[in-house]
Design a protein around this motif. Structure first.
Motif, short mmCIF file in Angstrom:
data_model
loop_
_atom_site.label_atom_id
_atom_site.label_comp_id
_atom_site.label_asym_id
_atom_site.label_seq_id
_atom_site.Cartn_x
_atom_site.Cartn_y
_atom_site.Cartn_z
N ARG A 100 0.71 -1.28 0.02
CA ARG A 100 0.10 0.04 -0.11
C ARG A 100 0.94 1.21 -0.04
N GLU A 101 1.94 1.33 0.90
CA GLU A 101 2.78 2.44 0.90
C GLU A 101 3.74 2.56 -0.35
N GLY A 158 1.04 4.30 -2.71
CA GLY A 158 0.74 5.53 -1.99
C GLY A 158 1.54 6.66 -1.93
N ASP A 198 -2.68 6.66 2.80
CA ASP A 198 -3.57 5.95 3.47
C ASP A 198 -4.94 5.36 2.79
N GLY A 228 -6.96 3.77 0.66
CA GLY A 228 -6.94 2.50 -0.02
C GLY A 228 -7.62 2.41 -1.41
N MET A 276 -5.44 4.12 -4.04
CA MET A 276 -4.50 3.36 -4.54
C MET A 276 -4.96 2.06 -5.33
N LEU A 310 -1.76 -6.96 -6.20
CA LEU A 310 -2.01 -6.99 -4.71
C LEU A 310 -2.80 -8.40 -4.69
N PRO A 361 -2.82 -5.51 0.48
CA PRO A 361 -2.00 -4.03 0.54
C PRO A 361 -1.05 -4.02 1.76
N GLU A 362 -1.37 -4.77 2.76
CA GLU A 362 -0.28 -4.70 3.81
C GLU A 362 0.96 -5.57 4.07
#
Length: 593
Positions: A433-434, A437, A445, A447, A450, A463, A470-471
């Motif tokens: 995610r980051e 992002g 942040d 979602g 993204m 993903l 995403p994490e």
């Protein structure tokens, strides 16, 4: 001298901001060095008490020496605690400042300048010196105070004792020569030190690992690593050897004077002109003269290493300030383009080189246009992109945005209106995610944003294949981390480039090299349609590709050849012209046939 004072101010200010209580505590440490003249006097009291049979004098002297020793060790212990805590804090603060300065420089020039990189290398090697900077300053103050106190005690005990001082004076030229030698050694070890660091990284780099093993290059790299290390250490080792020889000569000269002085003191005592206590005190103080003169000189001169390290921080600060001043526009970037972007006789060569990468380049990109840059490797395509991103400033000529020179826009404001996907994209080993992002930090942040950017990039499925979605931590070197294929990393980079929904200029500089020609063509078609949808605000999309079939989607094609725009027009226009573009296009078409 002015630079030395600037360095001292930098170190003291950093220490004060980092840990005020430790800085204040360390300022009390110089008082402990008053012990030398005090102990000398107490030894005289004890010697005289012994000769006179005076138990009170003996007891007073012994108690005084014991109390002084206790206070001395207590002060040293407290000072050491302050020193260690402050050294760690100051070292981190200065390292952070260096990182901030490197990141604050508006362009990329400093990454390619040998003098800048040499200073960074010496700063890395001198990390400990910077951390203990205030401690070094206070140590110098300590020994200066001790020296003054010792010389004052000598003068009070007997002015004759001051005759030994000239025998310690060679410490001044000797120490000055030593510092010059160490300074030269530091400069010479910078480049081999950088080479050692590069080779060391190469041995543990995963991407290099395959070629190291396939070609059997590992032993050669290790051999060169050893050579670089030996060369790096040879310079300070040689400087240290010469310094030791000079110091030994100075010590021998002082010992000759000290021996002569001891004979004079004993002669005076034999004539009844001095007591035994005077003799004890005189010998104790006389042997302290070398410490009183030589040690302060060596400590103050030894600050040279600390001040040189601080001076390199100042050099980086000054460089960054000049770079910011040179690129400091004052106007905000426009929210929309109405006329377009014009290159007016732009020339460019990279810093420190003589070869012109671009020479008298002039063309216009109309607002709302999808433009493609094509040409052979090294023709100057990516350099044009770097100039538009203001990673560099033109060596000659100017770039106009709606009639305003690009240099007049504030750099951060202009870059906030850009987005890009580069061939040499960065593999951010953050969470997935980051990693996407960061293309739009205020929405990092988000979602939904993204997911939408990955959808626009044709990378929505990336993903889905990750264990934690995403994490998921990216990068196999981290616990629980997952590595991606080159194509997956590239799709993450494309998603990152499309996080900003309405950039003024969007660059795609060979961002799909890992995709096949059909997939790349489909992606660029989609980008071109999206770009035309934003044509109302005049947004410009710049495509750079070696695949000529891909650039058919462009409104305008610029053919870059040997740093110049050799042809300009649409695909159909350039094919009718039957020049370099048509030749290269046919060559590729036959290759795919």
């Amino acid at each position: 001298m002015r630079e030395h004072w600037r360095a001292i101010v930098l170190l003291v200010r950093t220490a004060w901001r980092t840990d005020r209580s430790s800085a204040v505590g360390m300022l009390l440490e110089p008082l402990s060095f008053l012990r030398v003249p005090l102990i000398a006097w107490l030894l005289k009291v004890m010697a005289d008490g012994a000769l006179r049979g005076d138990a009170h004098l003996l007891a007073a002297g012994a108690a005084g020496i014991s109390a002084t020793a206790v206070l001395m060790f207590a002060g040293m212990w407290v000072g050491t605690q302050f020193r260690m805590r402050l050294a760690e804090g100051v070292g981190f603060a200065l390292n952070r400042q260096i990182a901030e300065l490197a990141a604050a420089a508006p362009g990329l020039e400093h990454h390619e300048r040998a003098d800048y990189q040499d200073r960074l290398e010496l700063l890395r090697q001198g990390h400990g010196a910077l951390g203990g900077a205030l401690g070094a300053l206070i140590s110098a103050a300590n020994v200066v105070i001790m020296g003054v106190g010792t010389l004052a005690a000598l003068a009070v005990a007997s002015p004759w004792l001051l005759l030994v001082v000239p025998f310690a004076l060679p410490a001044f030229p000797i120490t000055a020569a030593e510092q010059r030698g160490f300074a030269r050694a530091e400069e010479r070890m910078a480049e081999p030190g950088r080479r050692f660091r590069y080779l060391q990284r190469l041995t543990v780099d995963r991407d290099a690992g395959m070629e190291l093993r396939v070609f059997g290059v590992g032993p050669e790299v290790v051999s060169r690593l050893e050579d670089a290390w030996l060369e790096t250490r040879s310079h300070p080792t040689e400087a240290g050897r010469r310094a030791a020889l000079r110091s030994m000569a100075g010590d021998l000269f002082f010992l000759a004077g000290f021996g002569a002085l001891v004979l004079v003191v004993l002669w005076r005592a034999g004539r009844g002109q001095a007591t035994v206590g005077d003799v004890v005190m005189a010998i104790f103080l006389a042997q302290q003269v070398q410490t009183a003169v030589v040690t302060p000189v060596q400590n103050v001169a030894g600050l040279g290493g600390v001040l040189r390290s601080a001076g390199r921080v100042l050099w980086v600060m000054d460089y960054t300030e000049r770079a910011l001043a040179a690129a400091r526009g004052i106007r905000p970037a426009p929210a929309a383009l109405h006329d377009g972007i014009v290159f007016d006789r732009v020339s460019f060569r990279y810093p420190g080189t003589e070869r012109w990468v671009l020479r008298d380049v002039s063309f216009r990109i109309p607002a709302g246009c999808v433009v493609a840059l094509v040409g052979e490797n090294g023709a100057g395509k990516t350099t044009l992109v770097k100039l538009l991103c203001r990673m560099y400033e033109p060596t000659g000529g100017r770039i106009l945005v709606d009639g305003t020179e690009l240099a007049e826009f504030e750099v951060a404001s202009w870059r906030a209106r850009l987005s890009a996907a580069f061939q040499d994209f960065t593999r951010f080993e953050f969470t997935a995610r980051e990693a996407v992002g960061v293309g739009d930090l205020p929405r990092m942040d988000d979602g939904g944003a993204m997911a939408a950017s990955l959808e626009r990039a044709g990378a929505a499925g990336v993903l889905d294949a990750l264990p934690a979605g995403p994490e998921t931590q990216l990068g196999a070197r981290w616990e629980g981390g997952v590595d991606l294929s080159t194509g997956q990393w590239q799709k993450v980079a494309l998603g990152r480039a499309l996080m900003r929904e309405e950039p003024l200029v969007l660059f795609f500089d060979e961002p799909t090299a890992s995709l096949d020609a059909l997939a790349e063509h489909a992606l660029f078609e989609r980008y071109a349609r999206a770009a035309r949808a934003g044509a109302g605000r005049g947004a410009v999309t710049v495509l750079v590709s070696h695949r000529f079939s891909t650039v058919l989607a462009a409104d305008l094609i610029l053919v870059i050849d040997d740093g110049r725009v050799s042809e300009l027009g649409s695909h159909d226009e350039l094919m009718l012209r039957d020049g370099l573009y048509a030749e290269l296009y046919r060559l590729q078409a036959r290759a795919y046939a």
